[in-house]
Design an enzyme around this catalytic site. Structure first.
Site, PDB file in Angstrom:
ATOM      1  N   LEU A  75       0.533  -1.132   0.016  1.00  0.00           N
ATOM      2  CA  LEU A  75      -0.207  -0.511  -0.488  1.00  0.00           C
ATOM      3  C   LEU A  75       0.698   1.274   0.310  1.00  0.00           C
ATOM      4  CD1 LEU A  75      -2.822  -0.378   2.999  1.00  0.00           C
ATOM      5  CD2 LEU A  75      -2.618  -0.892   0.085  1.00  0.00           C
ATOM      6  N   ASP A  76       0.231   2.348  -0.836  1.00  0.00           N
ATOM      7  CA  ASP A  76       1.391   3.307  -0.698  1.00  0.00           C
ATOM      8  C   ASP A  76       1.489   3.979   0.982  1.00  0.00           C
ATOM      9  OD1 ASP A  76       1.414   3.394  -3.292  1.00  0.00           O
ATOM     10  OD2 ASP A  76      -0.245   5.176  -3.389  1.00  0.00           O
ATOM     11  N   SER A  77       1.888   5.036   0.879  1.00  0.00           N
ATOM     12  CA  SER A  77       2.110   5.017   2.677  1.00  0.00           C
ATOM     13  C   SER A  77       1.353   6.204   2.904  1.00  0.00           C
ATOM     14  CB  SER A  77       3.464   6.402   2.242  1.00  0.00           C
ATOM     15  OG  SER A  77       3.966   7.265   3.801  1.00  0.00           O
ATOM     16  N   THR A  85      -1.818   5.339   1.700  1.00  0.00           N
ATOM     17  CA  THR A  85      -2.890   4.794   2.087  1.00  0.00           C
ATOM     18  C   THR A  85      -2.989   3.731   3.211  1.00  0.00           C
ATOM     19  OG1 THR A  85      -3.049   4.467  -0.391  1.00  0.00           O
ATOM     20  CG2 THR A  85      -4.489   3.253   0.873  1.00  0.00           C
ATOM     21  N   ARG A 122      -4.894   5.428  -7.407  1.00  0.00           N
ATOM     22  CA  ARG A 122      -4.396   6.859  -8.070  1.00  0.00           C
ATOM     23  C   ARG A 122      -4.601   7.352  -9.654  1.00  0.00           C
ATOM     24  NH1 ARG A 122      -0.027   7.597  -4.095  1.00  0.00           N
ATOM     25  NH2 ARG A 122      -0.123   9.518  -4.949  1.00  0.00           N
TER      26      ARG A 122
END
Length: 335
Positions: free
Chosen positions: A152-154, A156, A246
């Protein structure tokens, strides 16, 4: 198939123990349940999902592949009723342990499911050497390497799945079913699918974009509610590319709310209505990150075959953001 150690339960089938040299061993047992004899490699690869890479590694280890208590080769035949035991070495994590507490949604000997907060990277990187989910995992499982099944993105939040063995990682990779909740800019009245390849943006190490030579990426989205300016979406992924949601949402003109990297923090700041502009800026302060949350996760247990399902509640910042947004819509409808 079961463990013969009487002090352990029948399931799960992987157990881990420490050796004096700090290298850990993971033992996995299978019972040959098919009537037709076949080679050990055929049984393990075709019917148990053991990867070729793992078998190559096990062949080089003392007692890496055993049948009925005796070490065998992958070309040796196995038959109905034989007990096959795989013993793999695990190199301990080199990550620094972190005392940070992260909620755990579920755990077995094969995996652990975290509820990752926004602002925490999954992997260490420049500027983040001790505050990642990998560091949290290292504190709990010093003897194991860190194997996230996906990232997961930081910024998110939500469900993140970590495998505890090479076998579990191989079984889980690419087989998870995830849904996300997101607030996007603009109105979307009907659901749809974005099928567009994603690659690295020119001149950027971090940004991604849709480009013909990129890797295949598919995102399904369903609108839940819209005020004409923002839309709350449920999203389901078929692939797991970096920044996929995104990038795909920007590609169709609906950037995630407050997604600074892809322009979602600028779209409504120039609105002509000063009160609405102030409301949006307050919402940016309420949720100072892209409004994206990994909400549900489903997969088949890598050892028992059981269907597993996990849900993560919305974090406080997105909850308050959505409440503000819904309150604004209700007040506007009453005017």
């Amino acid at each position: 198939c079961c463990l013969t150690n009487s002090t352990t339960p029948i399931f799960p089938l992987i157990f881990i123990f420490m050796r004096k040299d700090v290298v850990s061993l993971a033992e996995l047992r299978f019972t040959m349940h098919l009537p037709q004899p076949m080679t050990a490699e055929q049984f393990l690869r075709r019917h148990k999902g053991v990867s070729h890479r793992m078998l190559v590694r096990l062949k080089r280890l003392p007692n890496g592949i055993c049948c009925n208590g005796r070490q065998i080769r992958t070309i040796d035949m196995v038959q109905f009723g034989d007990e096959i035991v795989l013993t793999d070495c695990e190199v301990p994590s080199a990550l620094a342990p972190s005392a940070t507490a992260v909620p755990v949604l579920g755990e077995t000997d094969s995996y652990i499911v975290y509820n990752k907060p926004a602002g925490m990277p999954v992997h260490p990187s420049q500027g983040h050497h001790g505050d990642t989910l990998g560091n949290v995992f290292a504190a709990q499982f010093l003897q194991l390497p860190f194997r996230p099944v996906y990232r997961l993105d930081s910024d998110t939040s939500g469900i993140c799945l970590i495998a505890k063995s090479a076998y579990a990682a191989g079984q889980l990779q690419g087989s998870t079913r995830k849904t996300y909740l997101a607030l996007v800019c603009g109105e979307l009245s009907t659901g749809g699918t974005v099928d567009a390849p994603i690659g690295r943006a020119e001149g950027s190490v971090l940004c991604r974009c849709v480009r013909p030579e990129g890797k295949p990426a598919v995102t399904h989205y369903t609108p839940l509610r819209s005020d004409g300016t923002y839309t709350l979406l449920s999203l389901r992924l078929e692939t797991g590319r970096t920044h996929q949601i995104r990038v795909h949402m920007k590609h169709i003109g609906h950037t995630l709310f407050n997604d600074e990297r892809y322009g979602g923090n600028e779209i409504l700041k120039g609105t002509h209505f000063s009160k609405y502009k102030q409301f949006v800026n307050n919402c940016f302060d309420t949720c100072p990150r892209q409004a994206l949350h990994a909400m549900t996760l489903g997969f088949v247990h890598p050892v028992t075959g059981e269907e597993m399902y996990f849900t993560s509640e919305l974090p406080d910042d997105m909850t308050r953001l959505i409440e503000k947004w819904r309150g604004y819509i209700s007040n506007r409808e009453l005017e």
